[in-house]
Design a protein around this motif. Sequence first.
Motif, PDB file in Angstrom:
ATOM      1  N   VAL A 183       0.861  -1.183   0.000  1.00  0.00           N
ATOM      2  CA  VAL A 183       0.000   0.000   0.000  1.00  0.00           C
ATOM      3  C   VAL A 183       0.898   1.233   0.000  1.00  0.00           C
ATOM      4  N   VAL A 184       0.600   2.182  -0.889  1.00  0.00           N
ATOM      5  CA  VAL A 184       1.388   3.418  -0.973  1.00  0.00           C
ATOM      6  C   VAL A 184       0.563   4.598  -0.476  1.00  0.00           C
ATOM      7  N   ALA A 185       1.236   5.713  -0.251  1.00  0.00           N
ATOM      8  CA  ALA A 185       0.528   6.921   0.182  1.00  0.00           C
ATOM      9  C   ALA A 185      -0.375   7.412  -0.946  1.00  0.00           C
ATOM     10  N   LEU A 186      -1.581   7.755  -0.594  1.00  0.00           N
ATOM     11  CA  LEU A 186      -2.540   8.236  -1.595  1.00  0.00           C
ATOM     12  C   LEU A 186      -2.258   9.704  -1.901  1.00  0.00           C
ATOM     13  N   PRO A 187      -2.486  10.113  -3.145  1.00  0.00           N
ATOM     14  CA  PRO A 187      -2.240  11.513  -3.506  1.00  0.00           C
ATOM     15  C   PRO A 187      -3.252  12.448  -2.845  1.00  0.00           C
ATOM     16  N   GLU A 188      -2.797  13.631  -2.530  1.00  0.00           N
ATOM     17  CA  GLU A 188      -3.690  14.622  -1.930  1.00  0.00           C
ATOM     18  C   GLU A 188      -4.209  15.562  -3.011  1.00  0.00           C
ATOM     19  N   GLY A 189      -5.373  16.124  -2.797  1.00  0.00           N
ATOM     20  CA  GLY A 189      -5.939  17.079  -3.730  1.00  0.00           C
ATOM     21  C   GLY A 189      -6.633  16.446  -4.926  1.00  0.00           C
ATOM     22  N   LYS A 190      -6.823  15.137  -4.917  1.00  0.00           N
ATOM     23  CA  LYS A 190      -7.523  14.449  -6.008  1.00  0.00           C
ATOM     24  C   LYS A 190      -8.720  13.723  -5.423  1.00  0.00           C
ATOM     25  N   LYS A 191      -9.814  13.720  -6.185  1.00  0.00           N
ATOM     26  CA  LYS A 191     -10.971  12.949  -5.752  1.00  0.00           C
ATOM     27  C   LYS A 191     -10.772  11.531  -6.264  1.00  0.00           C
ATOM     28  N   LEU A 192     -10.668  10.588  -5.356  1.00  0.00           N
ATOM     29  CA  LEU A 192     -10.413   9.200  -5.716  1.00  0.00           C
ATOM     30  C   LEU A 192     -11.705   8.406  -5.708  1.00  0.00           C
ATOM     31  N   ILE A 193     -11.820   7.494  -6.676  1.00  0.00           N
ATOM     32  CA  ILE A 193     -13.014   6.655  -6.778  1.00  0.00           C
ATOM     33  C   ILE A 193     -12.587   5.193  -6.833  1.00  0.00           C
ATOM     34  N   SER A 194     -13.513   4.325  -6.518  1.00  0.00           N
ATOM     35  CA  SER A 194     -13.241   2.890  -6.479  1.00  0.00           C
ATOM     36  C   SER A 194     -13.192   2.301  -7.889  1.00  0.00           C
ATOM     37  N   THR A 195     -12.765   1.060  -7.950  1.00  0.00           N
ATOM     38  CA  THR A 195     -12.699   0.347  -9.221  1.00  0.00           C
ATOM     39  C   THR A 195     -14.084   0.218  -9.841  1.00  0.00           C
ATOM     40  N   SER A 196     -15.088  -0.079  -9.038  1.00  0.00           N
ATOM     41  CA  SER A 196     -16.443  -0.251  -9.587  1.00  0.00           C
ATOM     42  C   SER A 196     -16.991   1.064 -10.127  1.00  0.00           C
ATOM     43  N   GLU A 197     -16.733   2.174  -9.441  1.00  0.00           N
ATOM     44  CA  GLU A 197     -17.193   3.484  -9.934  1.00  0.00           C
ATOM     45  C   GLU A 197     -16.493   3.841 -11.247  1.00  0.00           C
ATOM     46  N   ALA A 198     -15.186   3.606 -11.311  1.00  0.00           N
ATOM     47  CA  ALA A 198     -14.432   3.898 -12.524  1.00  0.00           C
ATOM     48  C   ALA A 198     -14.929   3.045 -13.690  1.00  0.00           C
ATOM     49  N   ALA A 199     -15.233   1.781 -13.423  1.00  0.00           N
ATOM     50  CA  ALA A 199     -15.737   0.885 -14.460  1.00  0.00           C
ATOM     51  C   ALA A 199     -17.081   1.364 -14.995  1.00  0.00           C
ATOM     52  N   LYS A 200     -17.954   1.839 -14.112  1.00  0.00           N
ATOM     53  CA  LYS A 200     -19.258   2.345 -14.551  1.00  0.00           C
ATOM     54  C   LYS A 200     -19.095   3.578 -15.435  1.00  0.00           C
ATOM     55  N   ILE A 201     -18.195   4.475 -15.066  1.00  0.00           N
ATOM     56  CA  ILE A 201     -17.987   5.697 -15.843  1.00  0.00           C
ATOM     57  C   ILE A 201     -17.472   5.365 -17.241  1.00  0.00           C
ATOM     58  N   LEU A 202     -16.533   4.409 -17.327  1.00  0.00           N
ATOM     59  CA  LEU A 202     -15.952   4.052 -18.624  1.00  0.00           C
ATOM     60  C   LEU A 202     -16.796   3.048 -19.404  1.00  0.00           C
ATOM     61  N   GLY A 203     -17.745   2.411 -18.748  1.00  0.00           N
ATOM     62  CA  GLY A 203     -18.579   1.429 -19.424  1.00  0.00           C
ATOM     63  C   GLY A 203     -17.850   0.116 -19.673  1.00  0.00           C
TER      64      GLY A 203
END
Length: 78
Positions: A2-22
């Motif tokens: 596990v790495v440090a997550l970037p700050e200042g970005k809105k992060l979404i889950s794999t399932s949300e990203a999959a829905k957006i991209l279809g």
Amino acid sequence: MVVALPEGKKLISTSEAAKILGVTMGRMRQLALLSQDQGGVQSWLAAPTARVFDEAEIRKRAKAKRATGRPRGGFKAN
């Protein structure tokens, strides 16, 4: 790992990203493993089994025109 997550970005889950991209969640995992010059998507591990994506990058990719299918012209033998 596990790495440090970037700050200042809105992060979404794999399932949300999959829905957006279809695409499927499996395809999102494949895209996460590819380098960006190979068409992959940048992602981070939020937990040992949870991958997150930058929402802005995913939405930008969703708006971009995608080439699908086989190239025209067929196979040309030498």
